[in-house]
Motif scaffolding. Structure first.
Motif, mmCIF file in Angstrom:
data_model
loop_
_atom_site.group_PDB
_atom_site.id
_atom_site.type_symbol
_atom_site.label_atom_id
_atom_site.label_comp_id
_atom_site.label_asym_id
_atom_site.label_seq_id
_atom_site.Cartn_x
_atom_site.Cartn_y
_atom_site.Cartn_z
ATOM 1 N N ASP A 85 80.665 -1.874 17.021
ATOM 2 C CA ASP A 85 79.718 -1.934 18.122
ATOM 3 C C ASP A 85 78.423 -1.272 17.396
ATOM 4 N N ARG A 92 79.640 0.282 14.426
ATOM 5 C CA ARG A 92 80.660 1.355 14.859
ATOM 6 C C ARG A 92 81.942 0.873 15.336
ATOM 7 N N ARG A 93 83.200 1.326 14.780
ATOM 8 C CA ARG A 93 84.507 0.759 15.279
ATOM 9 C C ARG A 93 84.952 1.759 16.089
ATOM 10 N N ARG A 94 84.764 1.468 17.553
ATOM 11 C CA ARG A 94 85.174 2.389 18.775
ATOM 12 C C ARG A 94 86.684 2.218 18.933
ATOM 13 N N SER A 134 90.007 1.692 20.855
ATOM 14 C CA SER A 134 90.197 0.747 21.881
ATOM 15 C C SER A 134 91.743 1.159 22.685
ATOM 16 N N PRO A 149 81.190 10.671 20.793
ATOM 17 C CA PRO A 149 80.100 10.061 21.369
ATOM 18 C C PRO A 149 79.079 11.035 21.830
ATOM 19 N N ARG A 184 82.906 5.758 23.876
ATOM 20 C CA ARG A 184 84.332 6.004 23.489
ATOM 21 C C ARG A 184 83.804 6.583 21.849
ATOM 22 N N TYR A 206 84.048 7.144 17.834
ATOM 23 C CA TYR A 206 84.151 5.984 17.090
ATOM 24 C C TYR A 206 84.132 6.433 15.614
ATOM 25 N N TRP A 207 84.683 5.523 14.692
ATOM 26 C CA TRP A 207 84.934 5.669 13.472
ATOM 27 C C TRP A 207 84.010 5.490 12.440
ATOM 28 N N ASP A 217 75.795 4.222 22.096
ATOM 29 C CA ASP A 217 76.676 5.176 23.118
ATOM 30 C C ASP A 217 76.457 4.828 24.423
ATOM 31 N N ASP A 229 77.844 1.214 25.585
ATOM 32 C CA ASP A 229 79.285 1.410 25.321
ATOM 33 C C ASP A 229 79.856 1.985 26.678
#
Length: 479
Positions: A3, A6-8, A10, A63, A69, A71-72, A190, A193
């Protein structure tokens, strides 16, 4: 899910985030190697450098907008290997690795999602431990990360490392106008998302309303060794089967027992074939039989066996990509008899999952990002959702069978939850959990028992697992 860089987290990550954020648990996975010969410090440091470039080396960010969510991002600082200088005796190997699993100080929000540690034995062997947070990886992804790192060390040159290049660099928030723009962009991402999660939650509630009747019909048909699909919940509920004490009563100290069996792969396969089964159905039979034979549930009393299933798509380097199915066994296993009923039950459950037929409550997972934790806790821990057995089959990995050119005589995998408070009613697991891993020509089954009334100590679990393997006539070593 990516995203805006950003890897949210899951849906499969949600449970591990929930127990981290709400119960302050760290669910930790561990790979251990017993290596014939001494592994040089330089090889260990190189392995750590490769891991620092890979999929495990991340930092989790909360966030800015409620409902979005976490994120990494890439963790800023590489990690180095921890090398113990005091050798251990051969009979202290499991105690050393167990202490590391129980106490390793990992923290996803500090960028410490993994640790590599090593020690030598007094007879000149090396023991390695790689621990990682379940929040950042599932079992198969962790095995792949370790295999990638070991392959790079063996080749002595760079190879493609999966799972890090697509993550954005960590926000340092410098004091200039571009930083303000970055913060604004992050808040917008954010917000987007959060809106998506509201939509997903609304859609999920509608799907549950439609699916409740279908699930009741499915559950009514399940039993006697047939399968039903369900979500494997690891924050254990306090209620359980009628007539059985609550899990917190059966595990008053919240400390589990451990045992590890090593079997020649060809011997295991021969026993499975001889009884009309597969390597996996024999694994399910041995672990569930260990629980039954120890007195947890007599033959004829249904036990639920949870089977994690890898659903990772090609190219997906996210944290967790595992779904769960549950097989209910009533008249199985009976050691030394036909494995066909268990094999068919497992196949049916996997087929149902592959066809997309899961319990409707899985569609409520987006609510975990939206509702306050104080509301979620009684919802997540209500009912009796914990399987009696969890049998995690990690398959075969040739990439783990040697370290820096030295053969690993045993490679094992297991996991636990750190930080479980015995004064609270919540527990990580019930019955027995076990992990199956083939490396080279050997198989390890690492078992963890959580029912302290049935398995008060390691020796009791070892005896039960040994007894079940003997009844199936499987040659083995156990410790």
């Amino acid at each position: 899910m990516m995203d805006g860089g950003r890897r949210r987290l899951s849906a499969p990550d949600a449970t591990y985030w929930f127990v981290h954020d709400t119960l302050h648990w760290s669910v930790v996975l561990q790979l251990t190697w017993t290596v014939e010969g001494s592994v040089p410090d330089a090889a260990l440091e190189e392995m750590a450098a490769r891991l620092s470039a890979g999929r495990l080396h991340r930092r989790l960010c909360r966030p800015r907008v409620p409902g979005a969510r976490p994120y990494w991002v890439r963790a800023e600082e590489p990690l180095t290997a921890v090398i113990d200088r005091v050798p251990v005796a051969d009979d202290e190997i499991d105690a050393w690795s167990g202490a590391e699993l129980d106490g390793v100080p990992l923290d996803p929000e500090e960028g410490r999602c993994w640790r590599l540690r090593a020690v030598t034995t007094r007879d000149g062997r090396s023991v390695l431990s790689l621990t990682a947070l379940h929040l950042v990886t599932d079992g198969r992804s962790m095995v792949a990360a370790a295999s990638d790192a070991l392959a790079a060390v063996a080749l002595g040159r760079d190879i493609p490392v999966r799972g890090s290049a697509d993550l954005i660099a960590a926000d340092r928030i410098p004091a200039d106008t571009s930083a303000a723009g970055g913060r604004t962009a992050g808040a917008v991402a954010d917000l987007v998302d959060a809106v998506r999660q509201v939509g997903a939650a609304a859609s999920g509630v509608a799907r549950v309303a439609v699916g409740v009747g279908r699930d009741r019909l499915t559950e009514g048909r399940a039993g006697g060794g047939r399968a039903q699909t369900s979500k494997t919940v690891e924050a254990a509920p306090t209620s359980t089967e009628p007539g059985r004490a609550s899990l917190s009563d059966r595990a008053p100290t919240a400390v589990g027992a451990r045992a590890t069996a090593t079997v020649a792969a060809d011997a295991w396969e021969a026993v499975a074939v001889r009884h009309g089964g597969t390597t996996n159905s024999l694994f399910v039979a041995v672990v569930s039989g260990t629980l039954r034979s120890a007195g947890h549930a007599d033959l004829g009393v249904p036990i639920r066996v949870g089977l994690p299933v890898d659903v990772r798509a090609d190219g997906d380097d996210g944290g967790n990509a595992t779904a769960g199915v549950t097989v209910t066994l009533t008249d199985q296993p009976v050691a030394g008899t036909d494995l066909g009923p268990i094999r068919r039950a497992c196949k049916h459950a996997f087929t149902e999952l592959g066809a997309g037929r899961r319990t409707s409550t899985v569609h409520l997972q987006p609510l975990m990002w939206l509702l306050p934790n104080r509301w979620l806790l009684p919802m997540v821990t209500a009912g009796s959702g914990m399987p009696d057995v969890v049998a995690s089959n990690l398959g075969a990995s040739e990439g783990l069978s040697s370290v820096a050119g030295r053969r690993a005589s045993r490679v094992a995998f297991r996991g636990i939850a750190q930080g479980v408070d015995p004064d609270l009613p919540y527990r990580f697991g019930d019955g027995v959990q076990a992990w199956f891993l083939r490396s080279g020509d050997s198989i390890t089954i690492a078992a963890q028992a959580f029912d302290e009334k049935t398995f008060p100590d390691d020796s009791t679990l070892r005896a039960a697992l040994r007894g079940e393997l003997l009844k199936w006539e499987v040659p083995h070593e156990i410790r």
